[in-house]
Design an enzyme around this catalytic site. Structure first.
Site, mmCIF file in Angstrom:
data_model
loop_
_atom_site.group_PDB
_atom_site.id
_atom_site.type_symbol
_atom_site.label_atom_id
_atom_site.label_comp_id
_atom_site.label_asym_id
_atom_site.label_seq_id
_atom_site.Cartn_x
_atom_site.Cartn_y
_atom_site.Cartn_z
ATOM 1 C CG ASP A 175 -1.853 -1.176 1.262
ATOM 2 O OD1 ASP A 175 -1.402 -2.267 1.648
ATOM 3 O OD2 ASP A 175 -3.028 -1.012 0.894
ATOM 4 N NE ARG A 176 1.447 7.767 -3.373
ATOM 5 C CZ ARG A 176 1.226 8.638 -4.342
ATOM 6 N NH1 ARG A 176 0.422 8.324 -5.351
ATOM 7 N NH2 ARG A 176 1.797 9.826 -4.312
#
Length: 360
Positions: A95-96
């Site tokens: 995930d960013r």
């Protein structure tokens, strides 16, 4: 015979809305919360399926990133090492909007090793350096460990406690999360165009993302209807049952009490389709069920078959490992759990609270 999957419009896609429209195992949550107020509210630690060899042509880098995506990190590592982008390997996309720790390998050869202590890029820290003989490949993961913080919770704590107990004992539907489909569902949109011949995609990486999005969409459609009908934790006659830790499946025309007991223990898992060519693995009623649900997506199914993908199966149930929770205050809840590779924390959270889940 099941009807159409309620709330899901496959030709008019809005990623978050479509994810929210998938059937809930424990009813639509009545509590709301904020997730990822800051990246530290979403902490992920990747556990690789192997250990570094201590020697070899590849640098083994344990990297912590904050507010960056894995592909960008890989390009920055390649740039620093002076190698091509495809010299960098990693097991999965992280995930960013999070603080995540994962392993990257960089093929640098045996001479002119970069001084990794001099590497500098926004939001990235190299925590450890070792050597490895092989490139780390996608899926070479044992598990991902999550520590998530939900803030500004509005709702009854007893309802949340009840849902948490149910999730801990029965699990959640193993949906592919919105991350799988890209920003505003672009991966699925491109998949449709690529598979119907409207556009041609020659980039191998992007082509893989689009094919995965198409398969994931079809799986979610089938699973959502199973959840809606209340049979996602039981086997239909002819069900393709997965044996955990194996690629083997078992299809039985009759499901007796002994088989259902094995399902409840987790020895066998009901499954849904990862579409491709070849003989369908379920039989009888289970096969008719899936064919009916996917009848409206015949073009997508045929496109995946022509693309050369083979029929595979995915478990319908996701059981978080070592699920624990702690109330930090009356409106703040921390969750800790682990998930197998290819499974999504967003699928756990959606059974607990309503929240806008940003796409990674």
């Amino acid at each position: 015979m099941p009807g159409g999957v309620k709330g899901l419009q496959p030709m008019r896609w809005c990623c978050l809305n479509a994810f929210d429209a998938l059937a809930h195992a424990y009813g639509r949550p009545i509590a709301s919360a904020q997730l990822r107020t800051i990246p530290e509210d979403f902490i992920v630690e990747e556990v690789a399926a192997c250990r570094p060899h201590g020697e070899g042509e590849h640098a083994w880098l344990v990297v912590q990133k904050r507010g960056q995506n894995s592909e960008w990190v890989a390009r920055e590592l390649a740039r620093f090492a002076g190698v091509e982008d495809d010299a960098v390997g990693y097991a999965g996309l992280k995930d960013r909007y999070a603080v995540t720790t994962q392993v990257f390998t960089v093929r640098t050869g045996t001479v002119d090793e970069p001084d990794w202590s001099q590497f500098a890029a926004e939001g990235i820290k190299i925590l450890a350096v070792d050597r490895h003989r092989q490139r780390l490949r996608r899926g070479q993961l044992r598990e991902n460990r999550f520590s998530l913080t939900l803030r500004a919770i509005a709702g009854k704590s007893d309802d949340l406690e009840s849902r948490l107990q149910a999730i801990a004992t029965q699990g959640v539907p193993n949906y592919f999360g919105p991350q799988r489909f890209g920003h505003e569902g672009n991966n699925l949109i491109q998949a449709r165009a690529m598979l119907d011949g409207t556009c041609r995609e020659t980039n191998r990486h992007r082509r893989g993302l689009y094919l995965s999005a198409a398969r994931s969409w079809l799986f979610n459609l089938v699973l959502s209807e199973r959840v809606r009908q209340g049979n996602w934790l039981t086997a239909l006659p002819g069900e393709a049952l997965i044996m955990p830790g194996s690629d083997s499946t078992l299809s039985l025309a009759r499901i007796d009490a002994a088989i259902q007991a094995r399902i409840e223990r987790g020895d066998l898992q009901p499954s849904g389709p990862l579409w491709g060519r070849g003989q369908p693995l379920p039989r009888g009623e289970a096969l008719v069920f899936e064919q009916h649900i996917l009848a409206g997506e015949a073009a997508l199914c045929q496109g995946l078959e022509k693309a050369g993908l083979k029929q595979q199966r995915r478990a319908l149930r996701l059981l978080p490992g070592k699920l624990a929770w702690q109330w930090l205050d009356a409106a703040t809840l921390r969750l800790d759990f682990s998930l197998p590779p290819g499974c999504y924390a967003t699928s756990v959270i959606r059974e607990l609270v309503l929240t806008g889940l940003p796409e990674s």
